[in-house]
Design an enzyme around this catalytic site. Structure first.
Site, PDB file in Angstrom:
ATOM      1  N   HIS A 341      35.956  40.060  34.363  1.00 16.59           N
ATOM      2  CA  HIS A 341      36.126  41.086  33.325  1.00 16.59           C
ATOM      3  C   HIS A 341      35.086  40.988  32.207  1.00 16.59           C
ATOM      4  O   HIS A 341      35.397  41.273  31.039  1.00 16.59           O
ATOM      5  CB  HIS A 341      37.554  41.025  32.755  1.00 16.59           C
ATOM      6  CG  HIS A 341      38.596  40.966  33.828  1.00 16.59           C
ATOM      7  ND1 HIS A 341      38.911  42.051  34.610  1.00 16.59           N
ATOM      8  CD2 HIS A 341      39.336  39.949  34.304  1.00 16.59           C
ATOM      9  CE1 HIS A 341      39.822  41.701  35.499  1.00 16.59           C
ATOM     10  NE2 HIS A 341      40.091  40.435  35.347  1.00 16.59           N
ATOM     11  N   CYS A 342      33.868  40.590  32.565  1.00  9.93           N
ATOM     12  CA  CYS A 342      32.765  40.480  31.582  1.00  9.93           C
ATOM     13  C   CYS A 342      33.113  39.551  30.424  1.00  9.93           C
ATOM     14  O   CYS A 342      32.568  39.699  29.321  1.00  9.93           O
ATOM     15  CB  CYS A 342      32.365  41.848  31.005  1.00  9.93           C
ATOM     16  SG  CYS A 342      31.965  43.069  32.228  1.00  9.93           S
ATOM     17  N   SER A 343      34.036  38.623  30.665  1.00  6.13           N
ATOM     18  CA  SER A 343      34.481  37.763  29.559  1.00  6.13           C
ATOM     19  C   SER A 343      34.572  36.311  29.990  1.00  6.13           C
ATOM     20  O   SER A 343      35.650  35.708  29.933  1.00  6.13           O
ATOM     21  CB  SER A 343      35.842  38.251  29.041  1.00  6.13           C
ATOM     22  OG  SER A 343      35.742  39.545  28.549  1.00  6.13           O
TER      23      SER A 343
END
Ligand code: PLP
Length: 385
Positions: A341-343
């Site tokens: 999740h791009c995190s």
């Protein structure tokens, strides 16, 4: 075209479908107001200008911004964050940032660190909350130019105390920048009283607008000096970018159909937003509770009684997240997202950096029945049936 009836639980990536009025407003902008806003005085240019001004005013009302000129239309939340970070931070500046940020903050900071900006990270607790006292200790430890924190996590849904962080930042002479991508449209928001200096939003997530448009709120006291882009627009033809809002930050022709769609979505939320927030809260709890009852499932982030944005991420002790997401999609027509999740920072904190997680992003159009169908499907997938 949609291949099959989809039960869409990926609102944290982008909301779908859009509420009534959004597509129509975009079509109207193309068909009936197709001039270039702010460029010329013929009727189509004026109609386009009216479209953008009306949209800005409606988004400002929704977000509680008293002067709509403090709202800059951008291509998205990522651009908005780049604008304020790269426009404000200089070599030698120190920035205090939560250790939960999305790559839309992490990557610009990586570039800025290479240019001599000092980055201090503040860790979260085991539920994914940032402790305001820990931020205060970090800010007090050394002169700080900026504090950055997301309002709500795109992985855990944890809501951060951004108003308290703004007070701390201001007491120590720093500015407060908030990534509101997962909060705007989902949580009650009044930027006039929140006390932050900059608040960046995606137009296409909880704000229910189209992709390709976002907004950046810049409080009157914060004016990023370095521009991400310069160009046409504004009242003069001088080489220096005009020093008026919002023109200074909107060089070039903007996304008029996108603004029109976002304005229509804002009008929908002004009318139905309170009811949507209530429903999303209750569905989020229903989903969270149901997942906790499935053997082998772990839900990341805040405990059941702690308020969260409508994001619920889970792992299973045996089945990898991508397999669960694949089965939900192919066998049940349920759209969720698996991965990091791009995190990566948040996944480090939750111990899921290797595996990622299955994320359910809830949204405005879902019902109790939808949640129950999703839970039944997860139960079956996790039972290996
Ligand atoms: N910040 C957070 C917390 C997000 O979840 C996202 C998108 O997923 C972004 C920033 C970037 O938003 P956009 O891709 O709309 O620019």
């Amino acid at each position: 075209m949609c291949p099959q009836p989809i039960l869409y639980f990926d609102h944290s990536a982008t909301s779908w479908p859009k509420p009534p009025g959004v597509a129509e407003a975009m079509q109207e902008a193309l068909l009936e107001a197709g001039g270039n806003p702010g460029r010329g005085a013929h009727s189509l240019a004026l109609a386009a200008e009216h479209t953008v001004t009306r949209a800005r005013g409606d988004v400002a009302r929704l977000l509680g911004v008293p002067d709509a000129r403090d709202l800059v239309f951008t291509p998205g939340c990522t651009f908005a964050l780049n604008l304020v970070l790269k426009g404000t931070l200089r070599r030698g500046d120190r920035v205090v940032v939560s250790a939960l940020e999305h790559n839309a903050v992490v990557r610009p900071l990586h570039v800025l660190a290479a240019r001599g900006v000092k980055v201090a990270r503040v860790q979260a607790d085991s539920e994914g909350h940032i402790d305001a006292d820990a931020v205060e200790r970090s800010v007090a430890a050394s002169a700080t130019r900026m504090v950055i924190c997301q309002h709500a996590s795109n992985v855990t849904g944890a809501i951060q105390p951004v108003a308290d962080l703004a007070d701390i930042a201001h007491e120590h002479g720093a500015v407060m920048v908030v990534d509101g991508a997962q909060a705007a449209g989902h949580l009650p928001l009044d930027l006039a009283t929140l006390g932050v200096d900059a608040y960046a939003c995606s137009g296409h997530k909880g704000l229910l607008g189209p992709q390709g448009v976002g907004v950046l709120y810049l409080a009157p006291g914060l004016s990023p000096v370095e521009l991400v882009q310069g160009g046409g627009g504004g009242p003069s033809e001088e080489p220096a970018q005009p020093d008026i809002r919002p023109d200074r930050y909107e060089a070039g022709t903007g996304n008029t159909p996108g603004a029109a769609g976002l304005g229509a979505a804002a009008r929908y939320l002004l009318e139905h937003g309170a009811e949507i927030e209530r429903r999303e809260r209750s569905l989020t709890r229903r989903l969270h509770e149901g997942l906790l009852g499935i053997p082998g499932v772990k839900v990341l982030g805040p405990a059941i009684d702690v308020p969260r944005a409508p994001v619920v991420s889970m792992t299973h002790d045996r089945i990898p997240p991508d397999e669960i997401a694949f089965s939900l999609d192919r066998r049940y027509g349920i759209a969720v997202r698996a991965g990091l999740h791009c995190s990566p920072w948040t996944h480090s904190m939750t111990g899921t950096l290797e595996t990622g997680a299955v994320r359910f992003g809830l949204g405005w159009n879902l019902t109790e029945d939808d949640v129950d169908r999703a839970l039944e499907a997860v139960r079956e997938v996790c039972a290996g049936s």
